[in-house]
Design a protein around this motif. Structure first.
Motif, PDB file in Angstrom:
ATOM      1  N   SER A  91       0.824  -1.206   0.000  1.00 37.57           N
ATOM      2  CA  SER A  91       0.000   0.000   0.000  1.00 37.57           C
ATOM      3  C   SER A  91       0.863   1.263   0.000  1.00 37.57           C
ATOM      4  O   SER A  91       0.406   2.330  -0.413  1.00 37.57           O
ATOM      5  N   LYS A  92       2.124   1.144   0.450  1.00 41.41           N
ATOM      6  CA  LYS A  92       3.014   2.300   0.482  1.00 41.41           C
ATOM      7  C   LYS A  92       3.368   2.777  -0.934  1.00 41.41           C
ATOM      8  O   LYS A  92       3.837   3.894  -1.120  1.00 41.41           O
ATOM      9  N   ARG A  93       3.142   1.904  -1.935  1.00 38.51           N
ATOM     10  CA  ARG A  93       3.422   2.305  -3.312  1.00 38.51           C
ATOM     11  C   ARG A  93       2.539   3.466  -3.742  1.00 38.51           C
ATOM     12  O   ARG A  93       2.860   4.193  -4.679  1.00 38.51           O
ATOM     13  N   ASP A  94       1.418   3.628  -3.052  1.00 38.77           N
ATOM     14  CA  ASP A  94       0.498   4.713  -3.396  1.00 38.77           C
ATOM     15  C   ASP A  94       0.780   5.991  -2.614  1.00 38.77           C
ATOM     16  O   ASP A  94       0.005   6.938  -2.670  1.00 38.77           O
ATOM     17  N   LEU A  95       1.902   6.035  -1.879  1.00 36.57           N
ATOM     18  CA  LEU A  95       2.262   7.234  -1.127  1.00 36.57           C
ATOM     19  C   LEU A  95       2.373   8.409  -2.100  1.00 36.57           C
ATOM     20  O   LEU A  95       3.119   8.357  -3.070  1.00 36.57           O
ATOM     21  N   GLY A  96       1.591   9.455  -1.833  1.00 34.18           N
ATOM     22  CA  GLY A  96       1.599  10.599  -2.746  1.00 34.18           C
ATOM     23  C   GLY A  96       0.968  10.298  -4.084  1.00 34.18           C
ATOM     24  O   GLY A  96       1.137  11.049  -5.040  1.00 34.18           O
ATOM     25  N   GLY A  97       0.217   9.191  -4.142  1.00 32.67           N
ATOM     26  CA  GLY A  97      -0.361   8.762  -5.424  1.00 32.67           C
ATOM     27  C   GLY A  97      -1.363   9.741  -5.985  1.00 32.67           C
ATOM     28  O   GLY A  97      -1.398  10.020  -7.182  1.00 32.67           O
ATOM     29  N   MET A  98      -2.217  10.276  -5.113  1.00 26.67           N
ATOM     30  CA  MET A  98      -3.192  11.278  -5.526  1.00 26.67           C
ATOM     31  C   MET A  98      -3.006  12.517  -4.668  1.00 26.67           C
ATOM     32  O   MET A  98      -2.983  12.423  -3.443  1.00 26.67           O
ATOM     33  N   ILE A  99      -2.863  13.658  -5.307  1.00 24.78           N
ATOM     34  CA  ILE A  99      -2.681  14.914  -4.596  1.00 24.78           C
ATOM     35  C   ILE A  99      -3.702  15.923  -5.096  1.00 24.78           C
ATOM     36  O   ILE A  99      -3.884  16.098  -6.304  1.00 24.78           O
ATOM     37  N   THR A 100      -4.397  16.550  -4.160  1.00 25.27           N
ATOM     38  CA  THR A 100      -5.332  17.609  -4.510  1.00 25.27           C
ATOM     39  C   THR A 100      -4.972  18.853  -3.716  1.00 25.27           C
ATOM     40  O   THR A 100      -4.537  18.764  -2.570  1.00 25.27           O
ATOM     41  N   GLY A 102      -6.886  22.530  -3.132  1.00 23.14           N
ATOM     42  CA  GLY A 102      -8.030  23.366  -3.465  1.00 23.14           C
ATOM     43  C   GLY A 102      -8.892  22.695  -4.506  1.00 23.14           C
ATOM     44  O   GLY A 102      -9.239  21.517  -4.382  1.00 23.14           O
ATOM     45  N   PRO A 103      -9.227  23.389  -5.598  1.00 25.21           N
ATOM     46  CA  PRO A 103     -10.116  22.818  -6.610  1.00 25.21           C
ATOM     47  C   PRO A 103      -9.406  21.935  -7.631  1.00 25.21           C
ATOM     48  O   PRO A 103     -10.032  21.477  -8.580  1.00 25.21           O
ATOM     49  N   VAL A 104      -8.112  21.684  -7.453  1.00 27.88           N
ATOM     50  CA  VAL A 104      -7.336  20.953  -8.449  1.00 27.88           C
ATOM     51  C   VAL A 104      -6.974  19.565  -7.930  1.00 27.88           C
ATOM     52  O   VAL A 104      -6.439  19.418  -6.840  1.00 27.88           O
ATOM     53  N   ALA A 105      -7.268  18.545  -8.743  1.00 25.66           N
ATOM     54  CA  ALA A 105      -6.799  17.184  -8.486  1.00 25.66           C
ATOM     55  C   ALA A 105      -5.734  16.890  -9.531  1.00 25.66           C
ATOM     56  O   ALA A 105      -6.006  16.901 -10.735  1.00 25.66           O
ATOM     57  N   PHE A 106      -4.496  16.646  -9.080  1.00 26.41           N
ATOM     58  CA  PHE A 106      -3.399  16.458 -10.009  1.00 26.41           C
ATOM     59  C   PHE A 106      -3.364  15.019 -10.529  1.00 26.41           C
ATOM     60  O   PHE A 106      -4.111  14.155 -10.083  1.00 26.41           O
ATOM     61  N   MET A 107      -2.455  14.778 -11.443  1.00 25.08           N
ATOM     62  CA  MET A 107      -2.334  13.486 -12.097  1.00 25.08           C
ATOM     63  C   MET A 107      -1.941  12.392 -11.103  1.00 25.08           C
ATOM     64  O   MET A 107      -1.158  12.643 -10.190  1.00 25.08           O
ATOM     65  N   PRO A 108      -2.475  11.171 -11.246  1.00 24.41           N
ATOM     66  CA  PRO A 108      -2.015  10.064 -10.401  1.00 24.41           C
ATOM     67  C   PRO A 108      -0.498   9.892 -10.559  1.00 24.41           C
ATOM     68  O   PRO A 108       0.053  10.104 -11.642  1.00 24.41           O
TER      69      PRO A 108
END
Length: 451
Positions: A91-100, A102-108
């Motif tokens: 599960s640690k492989r997803d560390l920082g996997g999704m970052i948002t 404010g209104p922006v969701a950045f790339m996986p």
């Protein structure tokens, strides 16, 4: 600086920085010092005489932040993989996997190289770079390859691409707030011309020298850095005495002025100044103010002071609370009577802290996480919100056990789907990515990002 995917902020400092510093002021000063000392080397390193590649972006980050972060030069995906190895926890492989933010969701994180490669395929073409420097920046920013330091790294890369195209942007004439609004619109609506329209008056003919580009960085510290966005703080709840206690105990006045009149609130947002308002929530005026603040690039923090007993007034406040939470970047829930309050929950996109919460606070968290699960099609995000839902349910009574079991079953299904997706992704040949066409503008919903 609440972003802490490692989970050891207190022991090793913000993002495990070399100095072990946690104080935001110290961290920002150290970051600026690292960039100032290394910017000449970083800009010189981009003078390759060849089309820029993803490795050039990684090297630029490493050079700028080598005195600050031990993971400098490694993207979010690489950091996650390294974190998983010694722990044996996949599960640690997803560390920082999704970052948002404010209104922006950045790339996986697994797709950041694709996003940067797409931007570079555009930016390495001088004709495209001259015509659409804002769109190129939007694609670079959306990729968000690193845990921190993206703004300054990508500014250096973007400056080199502009120089090769025979232009430069006069950043000294831009407004940070207006730029952030335009960048946000560009990221959320790729190819919309939002950032190009804003930057057009500031585009100048001719390439800047290395020393001139170095002055841009030292003269405009923090440009494009989301951590420095202004904040609209709403203090709400059915009891005015408890609201006052929240303001007092959290020392809001030290970082944000309390503004009570509507013209003053609008003026503060227009100037990009952080402000605090007291609200009962649910009214149209507050909702409009939140929308205007978000559009202007503000973060929205909500501090809700609930009662210990559930009466009609509290029920009405809780209903409005769940609606406003959807727009908030950070939510803190308190309980008390009058001047005596206790924090129950501290919740943001990056973290969830539960402090022996009351049942009503647990219900609020569960409702919000369930809404977020339903609202996204991203498997990693669904799993993150499922984890939080389970964590909150464990704080409740036995009646929530079935909810925990159902969430675990859903998580197992997601893991099977993710494993299948990873298998398909492995078939992609990295060497082929740059040769594919970028004539079609990518949709933010496309996993392949138009590649």
């Amino acid at each position: 600086m609440a972003f802490d995917p490692f989970g050891d902020h207190a022991e090793k400092g913000y993002l495990r920085n070399i100095a072990g510093a946690s104080d935001p002021a110290i961290v920002k000063a150290l970051e600026h010092q690292s960039v100032k000392l290394n910017i000449e080397e970083a800009l010189s390193g981009l003078q390759t005489g060849k089309p820029l590649t993803y490795q050039d972006v990684l090297k630029t980050h490493e050079t700028l932040f080598k005195d600050m972060y031990p993971w400098a030069g490694k993207d979010r995906f690489a950091v996650g993989r390294e974190e998983a190895k010694p722990t044996g926890d996949p599960s640690k492989r997803d560390l920082g996997g999704m970052i948002t933010k404010g209104p922006v969701a950045f790339m996986p994180s697994s797709h950041t190289q694709r996003g940067v490669d797409y931007a570079l395929a555009m930016g390495n073409d001088p004709k495209t770079m001259r015509a659409s420097p804002g769109e190129v920046m939007g694609h670079l920013a959306y990729a968000h390859p690193f845990l921190d330091g993206n703004g300054r790294t990508l500014m250096a890369v973007h400056g080199e691409l502009a120089s090769r195209a025979g232009i430069h942007i006069d950043w000294s004439k831009t407004s940070k707030m207006e730029y952030m609004v335009a960048l946000t619109n560009e990221i959320n609506n790729p190819g919309s011309n939002a950032l190009d329209s804003y930057l057009k008056p500031f585009v100048r003919e001719g390439s800047l020298s290395l020393s001139a580009r170095q002055e841009v960085f030292t003269g405009l510290p923090g440009l494009s850095k989301p951590d420095e966005r202004p904040v609209l703080t709403l203090v709400a709840g059915p009891d005015s005495a408890s609201r006052d206690a929240v303001m007092r105990d959290t020392k809001l006045g030290s970082s944000s002025e309390l503004v009570t009149d509507r013209p003053g609130q609008l003026a503060a947002i227009g100037k990009g100044s952080s402000l605090t308002i007291a609200s009962v929530l649910g009214d149209e005026q507050t909702n409009n103010l939140i929308d205007q603040a978000k559009q202007a690039g503000f973060e929205v923090h909500l501090k809700f002071a609930g009662k210990s007993g559930i009466d009609d007034e509290m029920r009405s406040a809780l209903k409005s609370l769940t609606d406003v939470m959807a727009k908030a970047d950070r939510v803190q829930l308190f309980e008390g009577e009058g001047a005596n309050i206790r924090e129950l929950v501290d919740k943001s996109d990056m973290s969830l802290s539960l402090k022996s919460p009351k049942p009503w606070a647990v219900d609020v968290v569960i409702t919000d996480e369930a809404r977020k699960i339903e609202a996204t099609n991203d498997l990693a995000l669904k799993e993150k919100h499922l984890d939080r839902l389970q964590e909150a349910a464990r704080e409740a009574n036995d009646a929530q056990q079935q909810l925990i079991d159902n969430a675990q079953s859903f998580k197992e299904t997601l893991e099977r789907v993710k494993a299948k997706d990873r298998g398909l992704a492995a078939l992609d040949a990295p060497g082929e990515q740059q040769s594919k066409s970028v004539s079609r503008r990518p949709s933010r919903r496309e996993e392949g990002y138009g590649l």
